[in-house]
Design an enzyme around this catalytic site. Sequence first.
Site, short mmCIF file in Angstrom:
data_model
loop_
_atom_site.label_atom_id
_atom_site.label_comp_id
_atom_site.label_asym_id
_atom_site.label_seq_id
_atom_site.Cartn_x
_atom_site.Cartn_y
_atom_site.Cartn_z
N SER A 1 27.91 72.77 12.05
CA SER A 1 28.20 74.18 12.29
C SER A 1 26.92 75.02 12.33
O SER A 1 25.93 74.68 11.68
CB SER A 1 29.08 74.72 11.17
OG SER A 1 30.43 74.44 11.40
N PRO A 2 26.98 76.15 13.04
CA PRO A 2 25.86 77.10 12.95
C PRO A 2 25.76 77.62 11.52
O PRO A 2 26.76 78.05 10.94
CB PRO A 2 26.28 78.22 13.91
CG PRO A 2 27.34 77.63 14.78
CD PRO A 2 28.03 76.61 13.96
N CYS B 1 23.25 80.24 9.44
CA CYS B 1 22.11 81.15 9.49
C CYS B 1 21.11 80.82 8.39
O CYS B 1 21.50 80.56 7.25
CB CYS B 1 22.59 82.58 9.36
SG CYS B 1 23.55 83.16 10.77
N ALA C 1 23.71 81.30 14.50
CA ALA C 1 24.12 82.45 15.31
C ALA C 1 22.89 83.13 15.90
O ALA C 1 21.95 83.48 15.17
CB ALA C 1 24.91 83.43 14.46
N TYR D 1 32.23 89.95 13.09
CA TYR D 1 31.16 90.40 13.97
C TYR D 1 31.76 91.10 15.19
O TYR D 1 32.97 91.33 15.25
CB TYR D 1 30.24 89.24 14.31
CG TYR D 1 29.59 88.64 13.07
CD1 TYR D 1 28.96 89.47 12.13
CD2 TYR D 1 29.65 87.28 12.80
CE1 TYR D 1 28.39 88.94 10.97
CE2 TYR D 1 29.09 86.75 11.64
CZ TYR D 1 28.46 87.58 10.73
OH TYR D 1 27.91 87.07 9.58
N ARG E 1 34.23 80.48 19.09
CA ARG E 1 34.58 80.47 17.66
C ARG E 1 35.47 81.67 17.36
O ARG E 1 35.14 82.81 17.71
CB ARG E 1 33.35 80.51 16.76
CG ARG E 1 33.71 80.74 15.29
CD ARG E 1 32.64 80.33 14.31
NE ARG E 1 32.71 78.90 14.00
CZ ARG E 1 32.14 78.34 12.93
NH1 ARG E 1 31.46 79.09 12.08
NH2 ARG E 1 32.24 77.05 12.72
N LEU F 1 35.44 73.20 4.32
CA LEU F 1 35.65 72.28 3.21
C LEU F 1 36.12 70.90 3.69
O LEU F 1 37.04 70.32 3.14
CB LEU F 1 36.62 72.86 2.19
CG LEU F 1 36.08 74.05 1.38
CD1 LEU F 1 37.11 74.51 0.37
CD2 LEU F 1 34.77 73.70 0.68
#
Length: 390
Positions: free
Chosen positions: A31-32, A34, A66, A195, A243, A318
């Site tokens: 996953s991205p 940050c 991101a 966002y 996403r 998870l």
Amino acid sequence: MLEDTTLTNTPTLFRPMTLRGLTLRNRIVISPMCQYTAHEGHLEDWHIVHLGRFATGGAGVVFTEATAVQKSGRITHGCAGLWDDSQIPGHARIAQFVRRNGAVPAVQLGHAGRKSGMQRPWFGNGPLNDDDFARGDMPWTPVGPSAIPVAEGWPVPHELSVSEIADLIEDYAAAARRALAAGYQIAEVHGAHGYLIHSFLSPLSNKRDDAYGGDLAGRMRLALEVTEAVRAVWPDDLPLFFRTSAVDGDPEGWTLDDTVVLARELKARGVDVMDCSSSGIAGAATAGGKQKRQPGFQVPYATRVRQDAEMAAMAVGLITHPEQAEAIVAEGRADLVAIGREALVDPSWPLHAATVLGHDVEFRTWPEQYGWWLAGRQRTSDFYQPADRD
């Protein structure tokens, strides 16, 4: 979507998957995440080491964090960007290294919206304050669909005009062109976690009465127009992800039924995979809202999208054990599984999962620089056993 089903003795997690003209070596995606360590949007040595470990660790896809399409679209002053051509070389180093080591380089394009210009997490993860100003992190005015702040004490965002929205959409397309020039093979539109795009989707944050607000169709308009713009510049033989926060976790907010409608519209516009996360509209991006956070708690969102929208879906949240990940894809609950913080604990999680699932007990899939060492130790050490993942 096509998949190789001839490998009947291979765990589903390690069966290749083809999306358009691109074949992934397995179903494991990083996953991205940050890192808040970029400088004026430029990626640093930290990023190539951080992301490179996941490629050598056996993942099928490695996402860069991101990446802002506008300078003012960064979550923090330390976030990555692709709003300027000068940022391409840093991304290219990462894309090239990831690809040379057998994984697919991917980029997530986004705009933080009313959550932009906030503190790095280790400084508080909230609005900038005097301590941040002393460090040189100065504020800017965030933007959103309506002049509604994230929460009490947060700055009131500027309500985007229709002409500003048009500029934003073009900036998404321009960033996608730069991502392609850098060598990325998957692009993902970030429409989750409170966002900008998510804030347009949610009725909790979008109170507009023009074409970008109101009913579901109006609130989806920005997401669809951004997707159309990115798809128009992204090659036909390369896949596009989206996403989503599948639910807001509030009965008055965005729902799973809304997500299914959005998924169908996105599929019609060339999106290949729905990346199904949740929440974040009024809190931290990784908060689970009112949901109980337990292993695989977001998998049902991917399952619902996969079944009702009839498109590939990625599960995240998870997913920590190889047997758990294998069951998710083998049982058809998702096509891909995304690993985040567990990969920070163990960057070679995919390689260790291959051992646990009996796919590779002889280190054949490890980088050759490592594999021959480890295979030799296994042949000559009676006491050696692969690590117990329980």
